[in-house]
Every structure is written in C-alpha cells, then in structure tokens.
Design an enzyme around this catalytic site. Structure first.
Site, PDB file in Angstrom:
ATOM      1  N   SER A 175       0.797  -1.229   0.000  1.00 48.38           N
ATOM      2  CA  SER A 175       0.000   0.000   0.000  1.00 48.38           C
ATOM      3  C   SER A 175       0.829   1.279   0.000  1.00 48.38           C
ATOM      4  O   SER A 175       0.363   2.298  -0.474  1.00 48.38           O
ATOM      5  CB  SER A 175      -0.955   0.004   1.189  1.00 48.38           C
ATOM      6  OG  SER A 175      -0.254  -0.203   2.390  1.00 48.38           O
ATOM      7  N   HIS A 191      -5.418  -3.556  -2.641  1.00 45.64           N
ATOM      8  CA  HIS A 191      -5.098  -2.609  -3.721  1.00 45.64           C
ATOM      9  C   HIS A 191      -5.018  -3.278  -5.084  1.00 45.64           C
ATOM     10  O   HIS A 191      -4.697  -2.628  -6.076  1.00 45.64           O
ATOM     11  CB  HIS A 191      -3.785  -1.886  -3.410  1.00 45.64           C
ATOM     12  CG  HIS A 191      -3.855  -1.109  -2.141  1.00 45.64           C
ATOM     13  ND1 HIS A 191      -4.349   0.171  -2.074  1.00 45.64           N
ATOM     14  CD2 HIS A 191      -3.554  -1.461  -0.869  1.00 45.64           C
ATOM     15  CE1 HIS A 191      -4.318   0.586  -0.820  1.00 45.64           C
ATOM     16  NE2 HIS A 191      -3.836  -0.390  -0.066  1.00 45.64           N
ATOM     17  N   LYS A 208     -11.614   0.609  -1.757  1.00 49.44           N
ATOM     18  CA  LYS A 208     -10.609   1.232  -2.611  1.00 49.44           C
ATOM     19  C   LYS A 208     -11.145   1.299  -4.054  1.00 49.44           C
ATOM     20  O   LYS A 208     -11.954   2.158  -4.332  1.00 49.44           O
ATOM     21  CB  LYS A 208      -9.296   0.498  -2.440  1.00 49.44           C
ATOM     22  CG  LYS A 208      -8.941   0.472  -0.927  1.00 49.44           C
ATOM     23  CD  LYS A 208      -7.575   0.068  -0.612  1.00 49.44           C
ATOM     24  CE  LYS A 208      -7.376  -0.219   0.867  1.00 49.44           C
ATOM     25  NZ  LYS A 208      -7.543   0.930   1.748  1.00 49.44           N
TER      26      LYS A 208
HETATM   27  N1  PMP Z   1      -5.167  -4.215   3.755  1.00 43.60           N
HETATM   28  C1  PMP Z   1      -4.440  -3.308   3.078  1.00 43.60           C
HETATM   29  C2  PMP Z   1      -3.252  -3.769   2.296  1.00 43.60           C
HETATM   30  C3  PMP Z   1      -4.803  -1.953   3.119  1.00 43.60           C
HETATM   31  O1  PMP Z   1      -4.073  -1.034   2.474  1.00 43.60           O
HETATM   32  C4  PMP Z   1      -5.944  -1.567   3.852  1.00 43.60           C
HETATM   33  C5  PMP Z   1      -6.451  -0.136   3.887  1.00 43.60           C
HETATM   34  N2  PMP Z   1      -5.560   0.838   4.065  1.00 43.60           N
HETATM   35  C6  PMP Z   1      -6.652  -2.540   4.560  1.00 43.60           C
HETATM   36  C7  PMP Z   1      -6.240  -3.856   4.472  1.00 43.60           C
HETATM   37  C8  PMP Z   1      -7.837  -2.179   5.392  1.00 43.60           C
HETATM   38  O2  PMP Z   1      -8.940  -2.020   4.594  1.00 43.60           O
HETATM   39  P1  PMP Z   1     -10.186  -1.112   5.033  1.00 43.60           P
HETATM   40  O3  PMP Z   1      -9.815   0.292   4.721  1.00 43.60           O
HETATM   41  O4  PMP Z   1     -11.316  -1.635   4.225  1.00 43.60           O
HETATM   42  O5  PMP Z   1     -10.394  -1.323   6.502  1.00 43.60           O
END
Ligand code: PMP
Length: 397
Positions: free
Chosen positions: A183, A211, A242
């Site tokens: 991310s 992502h 996302k």
């Molecule tokens: N896994 C990854 C790799 C992420 O980047 C994120 C969000 N930043 C999440 C899980 C968490 O997802 P959510 O925003 O739906 O809670």
C-alpha cells in the site's frame, strides 16, 4: 479528571510534535472526485484509494439510495437477523467473480484481517509475514499469539530460511500472508514464488488484494487472478473501500475455509452486518468492476506515464509498479513540508510518516485514478520537475 492521564497524554502528543509525526484531521469537500476542494481551493486529488472513480459514480450512489429504502441499518449481526438476501446474493456473486467455492463479506478490510488471522492461527502455529504488510495483518497476527517470522520485504531467501526452521521445530501449521500490492510502495508480492514455497513446505497462503481488487485481472479479480494463481492460494481477501469506492471487505476461498470463518471469526460474528445502502452500492460497484477493462487500462496507462515522468526527474519512487506511486523524501518534517508545498500549488499529495512507513522513509504517496484528466496529471508532473530543480530541492529532497 485524572491528572496522571492528562499529563501522560500531553507528553505523548508533544513527543509526536517533536518528531514531526503529529496527525490532525483536514476536512475536504468532494473527496470522491479527481479534483477535490479543501479550504475553498481546488486540488488535484492524488491521495485517495478511489482508483476507478466509483465512489462518485451515479450508478453506485443510486444503488445506495434504492437499497436504503428497505431500511437504514441491518438490525443485527449476520448470524442473528442481519443476513438478508442482498448480502447473501452478493457473496454468491463474489465467489463467482473470484472463481472460488465460497466468499463472505466483512465490515471492513481492517476487521477482515484482524479477525481472519486470529481465527486461523494459534500459539502452536507459525505465520510468515512480509515486513511491509498492512497494519491490519500485523494486528491480526498479534492477536492470534502465533509465532511470527517477519521476512524482509519480498525476500524469498529470508522467507524460506524461516519456513525451514519452522518445519525443523515441528510447528503445528504454517501460514504465509502477504499484500498483493503493497500500500505504501506500490510494488507487488512475488506471488508465483510464494505459491511455490508454500507448496514446498506444506504451508497455506493468504493474499490481501486490498489494492489489487478492481485494478488487476481480466474482470478486476485481483493480481493473483491476473497471474493465473487463484486456485493455488488458500484465502484471498480484499476491500470494497478502494477500487470499488464503497466500504466493507471480502474473503474468498474453499467452502471449508469460509464455513470455518463464519463459525470462528470474531470480527464477523460479534459485529453488526453492513447496512443495506452499503451492500447495494457494492453490488453496483461490482458490475462496474467486472466490466471495467477500459477503466483499468486508463488507470494503468496514467500510472505508468506518471511514474516514468517522476523517475526521469530523479525522484525515488521506491519499487512502484502500480497505481500507487510514492516519492520517498526521508524525514517526517521534510515530507510534511513538501506536502504543504504541493498543496499551495494545487496538488493534494498527503505525507505518509511513521509508524505507517519505516523511520527515515517518510514520503508523499501519490495514487492515480482512472478518471484523472491527463492535462491535470501533466501539470503535476511539470510542477514536480520545477520542485526538483528549483531551490526547494535543497529543503525537501
Ligand atoms: N489491507 C491493506 C493492504 C490496506 O491497504 C488496507 C487499507 N488501508 C486494509 C487492508 C484495510 O482495509 P479497510 O480500509 O477496508 O479497513
């Protein structure tokens, strides 16, 4: 009021200020659009996860409005009265989309990772986690109390050394877990090699497609599907927050795995099901994701042009190979100052600082949208060139 607590909290906050890592909220208007408004100013939005622009798509908004007529809330957890036909049919559609036996919906990606890892793993197990995996994976592992080998980022030798040791130690079960697209760096996991290693050592593999979902694969199924590896991965999770532009998350895999999680995953069992409006929007977003070949193409082309433009100027874009394009600045204060510099010039590029990224690697994390206007992106590229060669470079780079 406890004076002891007051003093402690103030001291901690002052420490964050000193380090340049203090966080505060900054309201925006029209966050769903490629150009947003903050403090009355138009800013090219290069900081959202709304990769396909679906958060502002009329169909996705309309679907929420229609579904909300049934009710505002889901009234209880899934296992009580929150299991309506719309969420059941969404899960069937998700399994079909991912090409797995079954799928289940979670409240958010954070809840999914924390719940899944703590449900699957116990003290006698060992988990192998890429050093740069998302915080929700780290928290799920902590909660599970399993032994953890955090392997160096994408370092297969380091991973294999850990797997060998775990087998020698007679650990009960082994699980490798990785983001598919990282991310904060925008690089990708070596999924093919991870599949090879997990098969060699009898481990399971869980992939976080937060992502990758919507962005890769012929129908947006994710990076694993684009590499033809879906069948060899035990559990895939992803978020609807996302590329889908909504909220919530999914896990997809064999029917046994999903049935186990429905029975054991505390962040699924002990929380209220997502409201009808959200489920309605996810259905509509899934339609667009499945048919989104052109959107994906546009996103990937824009990201490539943007990344290469920045690289030619000499910026350190880390290992970026996707729609996430960071420029690594270093210190937290410098990254924040550079973010302000950009904002003064009409660009929203939020500074990402520790603990989100390792100490000394604070950065601006740009993320592209399929709906960005090419002219806007060119303007940003030109501005970054100026920043690079002007006196500012001494302050920021
Ligand atoms: N896994 C990854 C790799 C992420 O980047 C994120 C969000 N930043 C999440 C899980 C968490 O997802 P959510 O925003 O739906 O809670």
């Amino acid at each position: 009021m406890s004076e002891v607590w007051q003093a402690h909290l103030e001291k901690e906050l002052a420490q964050l200020e000193r380090e340049g890592n203090f966080r505060s909220l900054h309201p925006v208007e029209e966050a769903q659009q490629p150009v947003l408004i903050r403090g009355g100013r138009r800013l090219v939005n290069l900081s959202s996860n709304n990769y396909l622009g679906l958060a502002g798509h009329p169909d996705v908004i309309q679907a929420a409005q229609t579904a909300a007529r049934r009710g505002a809330g889901s009234t209880a957890s899934r296992l009580i009265t929150g299991d309506d036909e719309a969420v059941e049919s969404l899960e069937r559609r998700l399994a079909d989309w991912k090409g797995t036996e079954a799928a289940m919906v979670f409240g958010s990606g954070y809840m999914a990772n924390v719940g899944i890892l703590s449900a699957l793993l116990g003290r006698e197990d060992m988990v192998f986690s890429d050093w740069l995996n998302h915080a929700s994976i780290i928290d799920g592992i902590r909660l599970s109390r399993a032994a953890c080998h955090r392997y160096r980022h994408r370092d297969l030798d380091h991973l294999e050394a850990g797997l060998k040791r775990a087998v020698q130690q007679g650990k009960r079960r082994l699980l490798i877990v990785t983001d598919s697209v990282f991310s904060m760096d925008g690089d990708t996991a070596p999924l093919q090699d991870l599949v090879f290693l997990k098969e060699k050592y009898g481990a399971a593999l869980m992939v976080d497609e937060a992502h990758g979902s919507g962005v890769f694969g012929p129908r947006g199924e994710g990076l694993a599907a684009s590499l033809g590896l879906s069948d060899r991965i035990d559990l895939q999770m992803g978020t609807f927050s996302k590329a889908f532009g909504v909220y919530g998350a999914y896990a997809a895999g064999r029917e046994t795995w999903i049935r186990y999680l429905v029975n054991k995953c505390r962040s699924f069992i002990f929380t209220t099901a997502l409201p009808p409006a959200v489920i309605g929007s996810i259905h509509a977003a899934l339609d667009h994701v499945i048919r989104g070949t052109e959107l994906r193409q546009s996103l990937n082309e824009k990201a490539k042009r943007f990344r290469e433009g920045l690289q030619q100027q000499g910026w350190d874009t880390s290992g970026s190979e996707t729609q996430i394009v960071p420029i690594v600045i270093g210190g937290s204060r410098e990254a924040s100052a550079f973010s302000r510099y950009l904002e003064e010039r009409g660009i929203l590029g939020v500074a990402i600082r520790p603990p989100t990224v390792p100490e000394g690697t604070s950065r601006i994390r740009f993320s592209l949208m399929a709906t960005h206007r090419e002219e806007d992106l060119e303007q940003v590229i030109n501005l970054l060139k100026e920043a690079r060669i002007s006196w500012e470079v001494g302050r920021f780079a």
